[in-house]
Design a protein around this motif. Sequence first.
Motif, PDB file in Angstrom:
ATOM      1  N   MET A   1       0.835  -1.205   0.000  1.00 52.44           N
ATOM      2  CA  MET A   1       0.000   0.000   0.000  1.00 52.44           C
ATOM      3  C   MET A   1       0.865   1.249   0.000  1.00 52.44           C
ATOM      4  N   LYS A   2       1.941   1.186  -0.771  1.00 49.33           N
ATOM      5  CA  LYS A   2       2.843   2.346  -0.838  1.00 49.33           C
ATOM      6  C   LYS A   2       2.087   3.610  -1.237  1.00 49.33           C
ATOM      7  N   ARG A   3       2.665   4.752  -0.888  1.00 48.08           N
ATOM      8  CA  ARG A   3       2.166   6.091  -1.295  1.00 48.08           C
ATOM      9  C   ARG A   3       0.641   6.223  -1.046  1.00 48.08           C
TER      10      ARG A   3
ATOM     11  N   SER B   1       6.016  -9.534  -6.803  1.00 50.71           N
ATOM     12  CA  SER B   1       4.933  -8.540  -6.783  1.00 50.71           C
ATOM     13  C   SER B   1       4.274  -8.535  -8.165  1.00 50.71           C
ATOM     14  N   THR B   2       3.589  -7.487  -8.514  1.00 45.56           N
ATOM     15  CA  THR B   2       2.657  -7.546  -9.653  1.00 45.56           C
ATOM     16  C   THR B   2       3.160  -8.326 -10.887  1.00 45.56           C
ATOM     17  N   ASN B   3       4.264  -7.907 -11.470  1.00 45.74           N
ATOM     18  CA  ASN B   3       4.678  -8.539 -12.732  1.00 45.74           C
ATOM     19  C   ASN B   3       4.982 -10.024 -12.557  1.00 45.74           C
TER      20      ASN B   3
ATOM     21  N   PRO C   1       2.259  -7.785  -3.846  1.00 46.47           N
ATOM     22  CA  PRO C   1       1.931  -6.925  -4.979  1.00 46.47           C
ATOM     23  C   PRO C   1       1.224  -5.641  -4.561  1.00 46.47           C
ATOM     24  N   GLY C   2       1.443  -4.604  -5.351  1.00 47.32           N
ATOM     25  CA  GLY C   2       0.765  -3.336  -5.121  1.00 47.32           C
ATOM     26  C   GLY C   2      -0.135  -2.988  -6.287  1.00 47.32           C
ATOM     27  N   ARG C   3       0.476  -2.666  -7.441  1.00 46.39           N
ATOM     28  CA  ARG C   3      -0.283  -2.145  -8.590  1.00 46.39           C
ATOM     29  C   ARG C   3      -1.459  -3.031  -8.977  1.00 46.39           C
TER      30      ARG C   3
HETATM   31  C1  LIG Z   1       9.575  -3.685  -1.825  1.00 49.61           C
HETATM   32  C2  LIG Z   1       8.390  -3.587  -2.709  1.00 49.61           C
HETATM   33  N1  LIG Z   1       7.518  -4.607  -2.742  1.00 49.61           N
HETATM   34  C3  LIG Z   1       6.420  -4.574  -3.526  1.00 49.61           C
HETATM   35  C4  LIG Z   1       6.146  -3.484  -4.328  1.00 49.61           C
HETATM   36  C5  LIG Z   1       4.927  -3.521  -5.189  1.00 49.61           C
HETATM   37  O1  LIG Z   1       5.276  -3.573  -6.536  1.00 49.61           O
HETATM   38  P1  LIG Z   1       4.143  -3.678  -7.662  1.00 49.61           P
HETATM   39  O2  LIG Z   1       3.337  -2.420  -7.545  1.00 49.61           O
HETATM   40  O3  LIG Z   1       4.894  -3.758  -8.929  1.00 49.61           O
HETATM   41  O4  LIG Z   1       3.343  -4.859  -7.356  1.00 49.61           O
HETATM   42  C6  LIG Z   1       7.023  -2.393  -4.336  1.00 49.61           C
HETATM   43  C7  LIG Z   1       6.716  -1.250  -5.188  1.00 49.61           C
HETATM   44  O5  LIG Z   1       7.382  -0.293  -5.362  1.00 49.61           O
HETATM   45  C8  LIG Z   1       8.182  -2.448  -3.505  1.00 49.61           C
HETATM   46  O6  LIG Z   1       9.059  -1.448  -3.480  1.00 49.61           O
END
Ligand SMILES: Cc1ncc(COP(=O)(O)O)c(C=O)c1O
Length: 378
Positions: free
Chosen positions: A44-46, A210-212, A227-229
């Motif tokens: 859940m960055k940003r 994560s996502t890709n 994953p985030g995106r």
């Molecule tokens: C350490 C880490 N894990 C997971 C993620 C999530 O990546 P994504 O959005 O490509 O799934 C990020 C995104 O910047 C990250 O820095």
Amino acid sequence: MANGQETSQTLRPTWFEIDLGAIRHNFRELRRLVGPAVAIYACMKRNAYGCGIVPVSKACLEEGAAGIAVGSANDAVAMRIGGIHASILVYPACLADAAPLFERHDLIPTISTEDDAQAWNAELTKPREVFLKVDVGLFRAGTMYNQADRFFSAVKAMPKLKPIGIYSHFFSYGADQSPQNYHWQFRNFEEVIARAKNVGMGGLLYMVSSTNAVLDFPQMDLAGVDPGRLLFGLGASATGARSGTFRPALSAFKSRIVTLKSTGPLRLSEYRPPIPVRDNMRIGVLPLGWGDGLPRKVGSAAAVLVRGRRAPLLDPIHLEHSRIDLTEIVDAAIGDEVVIVGRQGAAEITLREVVENWGIDEATFHGGMRDHITRIYV
Ligand SMILES: Cc1ncc(COP(=O)(O)O)c(C=O)c1O
């Protein structure tokens, strides 16, 4: 001045509509793809990619997330204040002087280096669960995979550090989307796991995908994924290894016309203003500008929807205002809803169209969704 009666819409009628149902759906799709045994740390960055950390995290936790991962302690504290009691992993974001805050809010720090381990061990008042971060090819935070032995041994000697997981993050942005890129980094992570086991750190939560990679390399799921995106409908499989239907979390970005006027006759033979105005052009003004995340130039194809029709959005964008050309939409009126992203009647402007005009990608748009703009959850 606000007297407490006004809504945020009264104060500034510009808002995002966030589809929590889409985020829940995306989480369930992710669960379907990785299966029941894999722990999902929702990244859940940003501030949850601009969608608001508290409601989005609550939705993911209700759907079965093992924890939430954030890139800033601010977001972690906001979750605690918002009543979220789940595990919160904080990616490398602060120095060890934040240890009292981590203890107060029960947050899980990331230990990235031997120096980090020493500093956190010194600052913590009692043993704390931590995640260890290694670098398998992103060349950002984390101990290099080929130096992990020493790092793990150092952490083992620190009485206040209780590792519960080891994670890494792939280099997945930009040009090299080749399978070799992921395979090389994954092999490096497998080497790290072997090194961890050698020093008696077996059985931890190993996490790298994560996502890709979740979409394209199922064999890289391991015990956990972060994953985030993808949770915001911002991912797509490149190889077709796994397919899911992911829906956009941002269902609309809207504003209202706060000023509307006609230029009247301008005597343009005497002077050319720096923007392409015309005699009797009808200009609408929106409370929306580059201080709200728009670029200064949105491009000549940029448009918004008013009364179900497209109206050009005009360059340049100002700090808190922008102009639209309403000459063709003769019934447009002050107070009309304006759609920057989303549907109105039969018409639609997609996020993809917007980011193409702005010369960015969808994830970058989400990263730029400003926190002062009202979010409405639909
Ligand atoms: C350490 C880490 N894990 C997971 C993620 C999530 O990546 P994504 O959005 O490509 O799934 C990020 C995104 O910047 C990250 O820095």
